[in-house]
Design an enzyme around this catalytic site. Sequence first.
Site, PDB file in Angstrom:
ATOM      1  N   GLY A 209      16.294   8.889 -44.713  1.00 42.12           N
ATOM      2  CA  GLY A 209      15.059   9.252 -45.414  1.00 42.12           C
ATOM      3  C   GLY A 209      14.796  10.747 -45.537  1.00 42.12           C
ATOM      4  CB  THR A 210      16.826  13.823 -44.933  1.00 43.35           C
ATOM      5  OG1 THR A 210      17.961  13.266 -45.591  1.00 43.35           O
ATOM      6  CG2 THR A 210      17.028  13.814 -43.440  1.00 43.35           C
ATOM      7  N   GLY A 211      15.886  12.852 -47.760  1.00 44.26           N
ATOM      8  CA  GLY A 211      15.627  13.233 -49.155  1.00 44.26           C
ATOM      9  C   GLY A 211      14.229  12.832 -49.602  1.00 44.26           C
ATOM     10  CB  CYS A 212      12.253   9.697 -49.098  1.00 48.27           C
ATOM     11  SG  CYS A 212      13.501   8.542 -49.670  1.00 48.27           S
TER      12      CYS A 212
HETATM   13  N1  LIG Z   1      21.791  17.673 -40.674  1.00 45.53           N
HETATM   14  C1  LIG Z   1      20.873  18.396 -41.293  1.00 45.53           C
HETATM   15  N2  LIG Z   1      20.388  19.537 -40.749  1.00 45.53           N
HETATM   16  C2  LIG Z   1      19.442  20.267 -41.383  1.00 45.53           C
HETATM   17  N3  LIG Z   1      18.937  19.940 -42.589  1.00 45.53           N
HETATM   18  C3  LIG Z   1      19.386  18.831 -43.188  1.00 45.53           C
HETATM   19  C4  LIG Z   1      20.374  17.994 -42.588  1.00 45.53           C
HETATM   20  N4  LIG Z   1      20.616  16.933 -43.419  1.00 45.53           N
HETATM   21  C5  LIG Z   1      19.802  17.104 -44.485  1.00 45.53           C
HETATM   22  N5  LIG Z   1      19.072  18.243 -44.368  1.00 45.53           N
HETATM   23  C6  LIG Z   1      18.062  18.748 -45.298  1.00 45.53           C
HETATM   24  O1  LIG Z   1      17.245  17.636 -45.654  1.00 45.53           O
HETATM   25  C7  LIG Z   1      16.865  17.706 -47.030  1.00 45.53           C
HETATM   26  C8  LIG Z   1      17.358  16.439 -47.741  1.00 45.53           C
HETATM   27  O2  LIG Z   1      18.735  16.602 -48.027  1.00 45.53           O
HETATM   28  P1  LIG Z   1      19.810  15.445 -48.200  1.00 45.53           P
HETATM   29  O3  LIG Z   1      20.960  16.056 -48.917  1.00 45.53           O
HETATM   30  O4  LIG Z   1      20.067  14.814 -46.862  1.00 45.53           O
HETATM   31  O5  LIG Z   1      19.023  14.415 -49.091  1.00 45.53           O
HETATM   32  P2  LIG Z   1      19.401  12.934 -49.503  1.00 45.53           P
HETATM   33  O6  LIG Z   1      20.866  12.723 -49.439  1.00 45.53           O
HETATM   34  O7  LIG Z   1      18.738  12.703 -50.803  1.00 45.53           O
HETATM   35  O8  LIG Z   1      18.696  12.062 -48.368  1.00 45.53           O
HETATM   36  P3  LIG Z   1      18.458  10.445 -48.290  1.00 45.53           P
HETATM   37  O9  LIG Z   1      19.192   9.814 -49.431  1.00 45.53           O
HETATM   38  O10 LIG Z   1      18.931   9.992 -46.946  1.00 45.53           O
HETATM   39  O11 LIG Z   1      16.979  10.257 -48.362  1.00 45.53           O
HETATM   40  C9  LIG Z   1      17.473  19.004 -47.556  1.00 45.53           C
HETATM   41  O12 LIG Z   1      16.526  20.049 -47.451  1.00 45.53           O
HETATM   42  C10 LIG Z   1      18.655  19.232 -46.626  1.00 45.53           C
HETATM   43  O13 LIG Z   1      19.024  20.594 -46.572  1.00 45.53           O
HETATM   44  C1  LIG Z   2      13.527   2.360 -50.548  1.00 43.02           C
HETATM   45  C2  LIG Z   2      14.454   3.503 -50.338  1.00 43.02           C
HETATM   46  N1  LIG Z   2      14.306   4.606 -51.106  1.00 43.02           N
HETATM   47  C3  LIG Z   2      15.134   5.661 -50.939  1.00 43.02           C
HETATM   48  C4  LIG Z   2      16.127   5.640 -49.982  1.00 43.02           C
HETATM   49  C5  LIG Z   2      17.084   6.816 -49.815  1.00 43.02           C
HETATM   50  O1  LIG Z   2      16.944   7.402 -48.600  1.00 43.02           O
HETATM   51  C6  LIG Z   2      16.246   4.468 -49.184  1.00 43.02           C
HETATM   52  N2  LIG Z   2      17.203   4.366 -48.209  1.00 43.02           N
HETATM   53  N3  LIG Z   2      15.395   3.429 -49.389  1.00 43.02           N
END
Ligand SMILES: Nc1ncnc2c1ncn2[C@@H]1O[C@H](COP(=O)(O)OP(=O)(O)OP(=O)(O)O)[C@@H](O)[C@H]1O
Ligand SMILES: Cc1ncc(CO)c(N)n1
Length: 268
Positions: A209-212
Amino acid sequence: MVKKALTIAGSDSGGGAGIQADLKTFQELGVFGMSAVTAVTAQNTLGVHGVFPLSADAVSAQAAAIGEDLPPDAVKTGMLFNAEIILAAAESIEKFGWKNVVIDPVMIAKGGSALLQSEAVKAMVDHLIPLSAVITPNIPEAEAITGITIKNVEDKKEACRIIHNLGAASCLIKGGHEENAEESADLLYDGKVFSILKSKRIDTRHTHGTGCTFSAALTAELAKGSTIAEAAQTAKHFIQAAIEETLEIGEGHGPTNHWAFQKRMRQL
Ligand SMILES: Nc1ncnc2c1ncn2[C@@H]1O[C@H](COP(=O)(O)OP(=O)(O)OP(=O)(O)O)[C@@H](O)[C@H]1O
Ligand SMILES: Cc1ncc(CO)c(N)n1
């Protein structure tokens, strides 16, 4: 007056991603959160066990109920699952003239499950990207949208330029997938200037959930009137705190800590 933000996204039963992450983040940043649910997922830290999309009509009806009574100051989209739901989201945004639109082009969960049908990427490019104040793809999503392979910062810049030309006012490519890097660096492009948001990369598997969470923090800050550059910086601090102060729950890829940023603010 209280600022309001809307998330158009999927439900994560595990509470770490999707609308649950978005609403928790809005709340932590002092913004009133609202949601239009696109799909229900049966999900936990071990993976996605089921996806149950709602009809496009159900999404439009939720958006209309919000638009007619509770106009949002900012809107984000997350998991949209199919082209029909993308169209419903785009039509609602246009019909109500919503601004500060943040598109998180969610495609694949970290465990590999599809959260967007691959044939729907074109609908996202045609209908949603032109409405965005900022789009926040991770590297695989930026590759799917642009058709280029991203290996270095020059490739990221090229992808940003392409995405800007597709109609996104700003593009922010996240660096979370660069596993061998020492820093987690996100690249922001506003059509003129590139800037990099850097933080120390944390060695952890608890990044569900980092991206969300990141895009929700960006949305909340836009709702409060920040510029995109300011909102992105706060979102970066929010996600850094949330990853660093890990909760260690679940047997798999655990969620981030949505309380951590405010806890740090209180300690300053
Ligand atoms: N291991 C980490 N350490 C520090 N920052 C991180 C790390 N992983 C992700 N981030 C930061 O978290 C934010 C989300 O990036 P990420 O590329 O993980 O998104 P995502 O792949 O869309 O995530 P998800 O699909 O799991 O919700 C960015 O600001 C990224 O720099
Ligand atoms: C419902 C939902 N939205 C977004 C993501 C991406 O992190 C997830 N794993 N689940």
